[in-house]
Design a protein around this motif. Structure first.
Motif, PDB file in Angstrom:
ATOM      1  N   PRO A 128      24.877  54.392  58.462  1.00 17.41           N
ATOM      2  CA  PRO A 128      24.771  53.334  57.452  1.00 17.41           C
ATOM      3  C   PRO A 128      23.978  53.761  56.214  1.00 17.41           C
ATOM      4  N   ALA A 129      23.038  54.670  56.383  1.00 20.00           N
ATOM      5  CA  ALA A 129      22.228  55.121  55.247  1.00 20.00           C
ATOM      6  C   ALA A 129      23.050  55.935  54.248  1.00 20.00           C
ATOM      7  N   ARG A 130      24.238  56.366  54.662  1.00 16.24           N
ATOM      8  CA  ARG A 130      25.071  57.176  53.772  1.00 16.24           C
ATOM      9  C   ARG A 130      26.211  56.367  53.135  1.00 16.24           C
ATOM     10  N   VAL A 131      26.202  55.057  53.358  1.00 15.28           N
ATOM     11  CA  VAL A 131      27.272  54.208  52.826  1.00 15.28           C
ATOM     12  C   VAL A 131      27.023  53.908  51.353  1.00 15.28           C
ATOM     13  N   ARG A 132      28.071  54.017  50.569  1.00 14.31           N
ATOM     14  CA  ARG A 132      28.019  53.708  49.135  1.00 14.31           C
ATOM     15  C   ARG A 132      29.319  52.994  48.776  1.00 14.31           C
ATOM     16  N   VAL A 133      29.199  51.890  48.045  1.00 11.38           N
ATOM     17  CA  VAL A 133      30.369  51.102  47.660  1.00 11.38           C
ATOM     18  C   VAL A 133      30.394  50.992  46.136  1.00 11.38           C
ATOM     19  N   LYS A 134      31.556  51.241  45.548  1.00  6.18           N
ATOM     20  CA  LYS A 134      31.728  51.079  44.106  1.00  6.18           C
ATOM     21  C   LYS A 134      32.887  50.109  43.899  1.00  6.18           C
ATOM     22  N   ALA A 135      32.665  49.100  43.066  1.00  3.48           N
ATOM     23  CA  ALA A 135      33.706  48.097  42.783  1.00  3.48           C
ATOM     24  C   ALA A 135      33.877  47.961  41.277  1.00  3.48           C
ATOM     25  N   THR A 136      35.117  47.801  40.853  1.00  2.00           N
ATOM     26  CA  THR A 136      35.430  47.587  39.443  1.00  2.00           C
ATOM     27  C   THR A 136      36.283  46.338  39.335  1.00  2.00           C
ATOM     28  N   LEU A 137      35.938  45.463  38.408  1.00  4.13           N
ATOM     29  CA  LEU A 137      36.694  44.240  38.160  1.00  4.13           C
ATOM     30  C   LEU A 137      37.514  44.438  36.891  1.00  4.13           C
ATOM     31  N   TRP A 138      38.818  44.237  37.004  1.00  5.98           N
ATOM     32  CA  TRP A 138      39.742  44.385  35.879  1.00  5.98           C
ATOM     33  C   TRP A 138      40.334  43.044  35.527  1.00  5.98           C
ATOM     34  N   TYR A 139      40.617  42.839  34.247  1.00  4.07           N
ATOM     35  CA  TYR A 139      41.338  41.658  33.782  1.00  4.07           C
ATOM     36  C   TYR A 139      42.668  42.134  33.226  1.00  4.07           C
ATOM     37  N   GLN A 140      43.740  41.526  33.680  1.00  4.54           N
ATOM     38  CA  GLN A 140      45.070  41.878  33.187  1.00  4.54           C
ATOM     39  C   GLN A 140      45.801  40.583  32.888  1.00  4.54           C
ATOM     40  N   SER A 141      46.012  40.325  31.582  1.00  2.00           N
ATOM     41  CA  SER A 141      46.640  39.064  31.200  1.00  2.00           C
ATOM     42  C   SER A 141      48.132  39.063  31.494  1.00  2.00           C
ATOM     43  N   TRP A 142      48.757  40.205  31.362  1.00  2.00           N
ATOM     44  CA  TRP A 142      50.195  40.318  31.651  1.00  2.00           C
ATOM     45  C   TRP A 142      50.411  41.500  32.569  1.00  2.00           C
ATOM     46  N   ALA A 143      51.080  41.259  33.655  1.00  2.00           N
ATOM     47  CA  ALA A 143      51.468  42.374  34.508  1.00  2.00           C
ATOM     48  C   ALA A 143      52.613  43.113  33.801  1.00  2.00           C
ATOM     49  N   PRO A 144      52.673  44.437  33.930  1.00  2.00           N
ATOM     50  CA  PRO A 144      53.737  45.195  33.255  1.00  2.00           C
ATOM     51  C   PRO A 144      55.143  44.681  33.559  1.00  2.00           C
ATOM     52  N   TYR A 145      55.400  44.236  34.793  1.00  2.00           N
ATOM     53  CA  TYR A 145      56.735  43.738  35.127  1.00  2.00           C
ATOM     54  C   TYR A 145      57.052  42.456  34.360  1.00  2.00           C
ATOM     55  N   PHE A 146      56.034  41.627  34.116  1.00  2.00           N
ATOM     56  CA  PHE A 146      56.263  40.393  33.368  1.00  2.00           C
ATOM     57  C   PHE A 146      56.620  40.708  31.924  1.00  2.00           C
ATOM     58  N   LEU A 147      55.886  41.627  31.318  1.00  2.00           N
ATOM     59  CA  LEU A 147      56.176  42.018  29.941  1.00  2.00           C
ATOM     60  C   LEU A 147      57.574  42.613  29.843  1.00  2.00           C
ATOM     61  N   ALA A 148      57.933  43.473  30.791  1.00  2.00           N
ATOM     62  CA  ALA A 148      59.266  44.089  30.771  1.00  2.00           C
ATOM     63  C   ALA A 148      60.363  43.030  30.866  1.00  2.00           C
ATOM     64  N   ALA A 149      60.174  42.041  31.727  1.00  2.00           N
ATOM     65  CA  ALA A 149      61.171  40.980  31.863  1.00  2.00           C
ATOM     66  C   ALA A 149      61.247  40.126  30.606  1.00  2.00           C
ATOM     67  N   ARG A 150      60.103  39.886  29.990  1.00  2.00           N
ATOM     68  CA  ARG A 150      60.066  39.027  28.798  1.00  2.00           C
ATOM     69  C   ARG A 150      60.755  39.687  27.608  1.00  2.00           C
ATOM     70  N   VAL A 151      60.523  40.976  27.399  1.00  2.00           N
ATOM     71  CA  VAL A 151      61.136  41.637  26.242  1.00  2.00           C
ATOM     72  C   VAL A 151      62.613  41.950  26.476  1.00  2.00           C
TER      73      VAL A 151
END
Length: 106
Positions: free
Chosen positions: A43-66
């Protein structure tokens, strides 16, 4: 006043609907992740890294829209085809909101 039937689609669903930190109107939520580590892990060697991303449009949604042929889609397609996001904070249509690293106390 906006009629309730128009707002229903924006209401929280699932567990978020019962989460008091989400429903308090401050625009935040708490998410707990439980990570199983392999047996025998120090347990002393455990390390956790987290990143929070914001994505207003998923690429598939944009592709379908255009792909549509109406005037708005043609205009959107022209804008996005000439928008170079490579190497910017908006690359892949997402923004990094924050990140944190936690290491087990030694």
């Amino acid at each position: 006043m906006i009629p309730r039937e128009f707002l229903v689609a924006t209401f929280p669903k699932g567990r978020a609907a019962e989460d008091p930190s989400y429903r308090d109107g401050k625009g935040h939520a708490i998410v707990d992740y439980r990570i199983l580590v392999p047996a025998g892990t120090d347990p002393a060697r455990v390390r956790v890294k987290a990143t929070l991303w914001y994505q207003s449009w998923a690429p598939y949604f944009l592709a379908a829209r255009v792909a549509a042929s109406d005037a708005a889609a043609v205009r959107l397609r022209a804008l996005t085809e000439h928008l170079d996001l490579d190497g910017t904070e908006l690359e892949h249509w997402k923004l990094r909101v924050g990140a944190a690293t936690w290491s087990a106390p030694r």
